[in-house]
Design a protein around this motif. Structure first.
Motif, short mmCIF file in Angstrom:
data_model
loop_
_atom_site.label_atom_id
_atom_site.label_comp_id
_atom_site.label_asym_id
_atom_site.label_seq_id
_atom_site.Cartn_x
_atom_site.Cartn_y
_atom_site.Cartn_z
N ARG A 22 -17.61 34.66 -42.71
CA ARG A 22 -18.45 35.52 -41.86
C ARG A 22 -17.71 35.94 -40.60
O ARG A 22 -17.83 37.09 -40.15
CB ARG A 22 -19.75 34.81 -41.50
N ALA A 23 -16.94 35.03 -40.02
CA ALA A 23 -16.18 35.35 -38.81
C ALA A 23 -15.17 36.45 -39.09
O ALA A 23 -15.04 37.40 -38.31
CB ALA A 23 -15.47 34.10 -38.29
N LEU A 24 -14.46 36.34 -40.20
CA LEU A 24 -13.48 37.37 -40.57
C LEU A 24 -14.18 38.70 -40.84
O LEU A 24 -13.74 39.75 -40.37
CB LEU A 24 -12.67 36.93 -41.78
N ALA A 25 -15.28 38.64 -41.58
CA ALA A 25 -16.02 39.87 -41.91
C ALA A 25 -16.54 40.55 -40.65
O ALA A 25 -16.46 41.77 -40.52
CB ALA A 25 -17.17 39.55 -42.87
N SER A 26 -17.04 39.76 -39.70
CA SER A 26 -17.58 40.35 -38.47
C SER A 26 -16.48 41.01 -37.64
O SER A 26 -16.75 41.93 -36.86
CB SER A 26 -18.32 39.31 -37.64
N ALA A 27 -15.24 40.56 -37.82
CA ALA A 27 -14.10 41.17 -37.12
C ALA A 27 -13.49 42.30 -37.92
O ALA A 27 -12.50 42.90 -37.50
CB ALA A 27 -13.05 40.09 -36.83
N GLY A 28 -14.05 42.59 -39.11
CA GLY A 28 -13.54 43.67 -39.94
C GLY A 28 -12.29 43.31 -40.71
O GLY A 28 -11.57 44.18 -41.19
N ILE A 29 -12.02 42.03 -40.85
CA ILE A 29 -10.82 41.55 -41.56
C ILE A 29 -11.19 41.31 -43.01
O ILE A 29 -12.01 40.43 -43.31
CB ILE A 29 -10.27 40.27 -40.90
N THR A 30 -10.59 42.08 -43.91
CA THR A 30 -10.94 41.97 -45.33
C THR A 30 -9.75 41.65 -46.23
O THR A 30 -9.94 41.44 -47.43
CB THR A 30 -11.60 43.28 -45.82
N THR A 31 -8.54 41.63 -45.68
CA THR A 31 -7.35 41.34 -46.49
C THR A 31 -6.46 40.33 -45.78
O THR A 31 -6.57 40.14 -44.56
CB THR A 31 -6.51 42.61 -46.75
N LEU A 32 -5.57 39.72 -46.55
CA LEU A 32 -4.60 38.79 -45.96
C LEU A 32 -3.71 39.51 -44.95
O LEU A 32 -3.38 38.95 -43.90
CB LEU A 32 -3.73 38.17 -47.05
N LEU A 44 -8.42 32.12 -34.23
CA LEU A 44 -9.08 30.93 -33.72
C LEU A 44 -10.13 31.27 -32.66
O LEU A 44 -11.03 30.48 -32.39
CB LEU A 44 -8.05 29.94 -33.15
N GLY A 45 -10.03 32.44 -32.08
CA GLY A 45 -11.02 32.89 -31.10
C GLY A 45 -12.30 33.40 -31.74
O GLY A 45 -13.29 33.63 -31.04
N LEU A 46 -12.30 33.57 -33.05
CA LEU A 46 -13.50 34.02 -33.75
C LEU A 46 -14.47 32.86 -33.92
O LEU A 46 -14.08 31.77 -34.36
CB LEU A 46 -13.14 34.58 -35.13
N HIS A 47 -15.73 33.07 -33.58
CA HIS A 47 -16.74 32.03 -33.74
C HIS A 47 -16.91 31.70 -35.22
O HIS A 47 -17.16 32.59 -36.03
CB HIS A 47 -18.08 32.50 -33.16
N GLY A 48 -16.70 30.44 -35.58
CA GLY A 48 -16.82 30.00 -36.96
C GLY A 48 -15.50 29.86 -37.69
O GLY A 48 -15.48 29.40 -38.83
N PHE A 49 -14.43 30.25 -37.04
CA PHE A 49 -13.11 30.15 -37.68
C PHE A 49 -12.30 29.07 -36.97
O PHE A 49 -12.17 29.10 -35.75
CB PHE A 49 -12.38 31.49 -37.60
N GLY A 50 -11.77 28.12 -37.75
CA GLY A 50 -11.06 27.00 -37.13
C GLY A 50 -9.73 26.68 -37.78
O GLY A 50 -9.20 27.46 -38.58
N PRO A 51 -9.18 25.51 -37.44
CA PRO A 51 -7.86 25.10 -37.93
C PRO A 51 -7.74 25.06 -39.46
O PRO A 51 -6.69 25.38 -40.00
CB PRO A 51 -7.66 23.71 -37.33
N LYS A 52 -8.80 24.66 -40.15
CA LYS A 52 -8.74 24.62 -41.61
C LYS A 52 -8.57 26.03 -42.17
O LYS A 52 -7.81 26.25 -43.10
CB LYS A 52 -9.98 23.96 -42.20
#
Length: 70
Positions: A22-32, A44-52
Motif C-alpha cells: 500500500r505504501a508503494l502504491a500510494s507513492a505511485g511505485i509500481t515497478t522494481l 523508508l520514509g513511506l508509512h508502512g514500508f520498513g527494513p524487511k
C-alpha cells in the motif's frame, strides 16, 4: 551493479507485505525500476514500508542487476 537509468524494461514488484504494498502504491511505485530510482531513504520514509521491504527489494533488484539509488 547498475543503478537505475530509466531506460530498461519494467519488472513487477515482488510479493511484499500488505502495508508495504500500500505504501508503494500510494507513492505511485509500481515497478522494481521505480522503487530503485526512489532509493532506500525515500522508501523508508513511506508509512508502512520498513527494513524487511528494503531487504526484499534489494534481493529482487540484485536478480536483475540493479540496486537502490544512493
Amino acid at each position: 551493479m547498475r543503478r537505475y537509468a530509466g531506460t530498461m524494461s519494467s519488472h513487477p514488484l515482488p510479493k511484499i507485505s500488505a502495508p508495504a504494498a500500500r505504501a508503494l502504491a500510494s507513492a505511485g511505485i509500481t515497478t522494481l525500476e521505480e522503487a530503485a530510482a526512489h532509493g532506500e531513504t525515500a522508501l523508508l520514509g513511506l508509512h508502512g514500508f520498513g527494513p524487511k521491504g528494503i531487504r526484499i527489494l534489494r534481493e529482487e533488484l540484485e536478480k536483475i542487476g540493479l540496486e537502490l539509488a544512493g
